[in-house]
Motif scaffolding. Structure first.
Motif, mmCIF file in Angstrom:
data_model
loop_
_atom_site.group_PDB
_atom_site.id
_atom_site.type_symbol
_atom_site.label_atom_id
_atom_site.label_comp_id
_atom_site.label_asym_id
_atom_site.label_seq_id
_atom_site.Cartn_x
_atom_site.Cartn_y
_atom_site.Cartn_z
ATOM 1 N N GLN A 53 0.827 -1.204 0.000
ATOM 2 C CA GLN A 53 0.000 0.000 0.000
ATOM 3 C C GLN A 53 0.862 1.254 0.000
ATOM 4 O O GLN A 53 1.072 1.876 -1.043
ATOM 5 C CB GLN A 53 -0.922 -0.024 1.215
ATOM 6 N N MET A 96 2.393 0.912 -3.696
ATOM 7 C CA MET A 96 1.580 1.695 -4.619
ATOM 8 C C MET A 96 1.840 3.183 -4.445
ATOM 9 O O MET A 96 1.902 3.935 -5.409
ATOM 10 C CB MET A 96 0.097 1.402 -4.395
ATOM 11 N N PRO A 110 -5.302 6.484 1.844
ATOM 12 C CA PRO A 110 -4.906 5.672 0.683
ATOM 13 C C PRO A 110 -3.578 6.173 0.111
ATOM 14 O O PRO A 110 -3.199 7.332 0.305
ATOM 15 C CB PRO A 110 -6.048 5.907 -0.315
ATOM 16 N N PRO A 111 -2.862 5.301 -0.588
ATOM 17 C CA PRO A 111 -1.629 5.757 -1.234
ATOM 18 C C PRO A 111 -1.902 6.861 -2.246
ATOM 19 O O PRO A 111 -2.974 6.894 -2.856
ATOM 20 C CB PRO A 111 -1.109 4.480 -1.923
ATOM 21 N N PRO A 113 -2.304 8.672 -5.512
ATOM 22 C CA PRO A 113 -2.608 8.056 -6.817
ATOM 23 C C PRO A 113 -1.591 8.390 -7.895
ATOM 24 O O PRO A 113 -1.568 7.735 -8.941
ATOM 25 C CB PRO A 113 -3.973 8.645 -7.172
ATOM 26 N N GLN A 138 -5.934 -4.068 -1.143
ATOM 27 C CA GLN A 138 -6.889 -3.766 -2.208
ATOM 28 C C GLN A 138 -6.350 -2.786 -3.252
ATOM 29 O O GLN A 138 -6.704 -2.874 -4.432
ATOM 30 C CB GLN A 138 -8.169 -3.196 -1.604
ATOM 31 N N TYR A 139 -5.494 -1.855 -2.853
ATOM 32 C CA TYR A 139 -5.034 -0.854 -3.810
ATOM 33 C C TYR A 139 -4.149 -1.468 -4.888
ATOM 34 O O TYR A 139 -4.294 -1.149 -6.075
ATOM 35 C CB TYR A 139 -4.316 0.282 -3.083
ATOM 36 N N GLN A 142 -6.477 -3.608 -7.161
ATOM 37 C CA GLN A 142 -7.290 -2.795 -8.068
ATOM 38 C C GLN A 142 -6.472 -2.315 -9.260
ATOM 39 O O GLN A 142 -6.969 -2.246 -10.384
ATOM 40 C CB GLN A 142 -7.876 -1.597 -7.311
ATOM 41 N N TYR A 143 -5.226 -2.005 -9.025
ATOM 42 C CA TYR A 143 -4.370 -1.455 -10.085
ATOM 43 C C TYR A 143 -3.898 -2.531 -11.053
ATOM 44 O O TYR A 143 -3.874 -2.318 -12.269
ATOM 45 C CB TYR A 143 -3.174 -0.757 -9.448
ATOM 46 N N HIS A 171 -3.946 -7.365 3.459
ATOM 47 C CA HIS A 171 -2.868 -6.646 4.130
ATOM 48 C C HIS A 171 -2.598 -7.313 5.483
ATOM 49 O O HIS A 171 -3.533 -7.662 6.203
ATOM 50 C CB HIS A 171 -3.242 -5.175 4.331
#
Length: 208
Positions: A53, A96, A110-111, A113, A138-139, A142-143, A171
């Motif tokens: 993350q 990320m 969140p990281p 973008p 999840q990040y 998703q990417y 995580h």
């Protein structure tokens, strides 16, 4: 010196130069509460890539990725000692978001973008030997898995769908202890497969 060794050294010089550029990046600094400190590591010979993350406050302070409770659990999942986990010639680590993003209402934000589109492709081009990428959280999923199911739980349940290139993981944060209790299949089914793949890729460094 053989041609092969010269090529490998040239590859690492290029990667080192790229990492130097990344570590000097201040693109997002106005929005970072603790300032910029991009955390990334690896060598061109690495066979496993970990994409998580973003650094937390401890990692921001130490510049050592996964240097916290989450990292301890992740190393347990992998079945690796600290020395092997931090061997850049075997394992590369690229979050990320490369800098600590700040604190939100329920944990870290969140990281950023901007990081992954700005740097990931260039780094991956300099890691030609990666055989398995662990998508932690999840990040990252998703990417890198655009056709994944809606939830992290479903994505991790379908872990075999992404092999041999990717293996999605939850995580390892202590905040996810309840998730692990509710989903015992993860430690029963996914962890053994994770460790099997690690043994195949790093057969000379797995601890007994």
């Amino acid at each position: 010196m053989s041609d092969q060794i010269r090529v490998e050294e040239g590859e690492d010089n290029t990667l080192d130069q790229l990492f130097s550029e990344i570590r000097q990046c201040r693109y997002c600094e106005p929005g970072l509460p603790l300032g910029a400190n991009p955390v990334i590591r690896g060598k061109s010979s690495a066979r496993v890539l970990i994409i998580g993350q973003a650094p937390g406050t401890r990692v921001h302070e130490s510049s050592i990725p996964w240097h916290d409770a989450s990292g301890k659990r992740l190393r347990q999942w992998l079945g690796l000692s600290d020395d092997v986990f931090y061997d850049e010639g075997r394992i590369a680590i690229m979050p990320m978001g490369l800098c600590y993003p700040g604190k939100g209402r329920s944990g870290d934000l969140p990281p950023r973008p901007e990081c992954a589109p700005r740097w990931h492709h260039a780094v991956l081009e300099q890691l030609p030997d990666i055989q398995l990428t662990l998508l932690v959280g999840q990040y990252a999923q998703q990417y890198y898995l655009p056709d994944k199911p809606k939830t992290l739980t479903q994505t991790v349940q379908e872990w075999s769908r992404w092999l041999p290139e990717y293996l999605p993981l939850p995580h390892p944060s202590p905040r996810n202890t309840l998730w692990l209790r509710k989903n015992p299949w993860f430690e029963q089914d996914v962890i053994p497969e994770l460790q099997r793949n690690i043994r195949l890729l790093l057969p000379d460094v797995i601890r007994e």
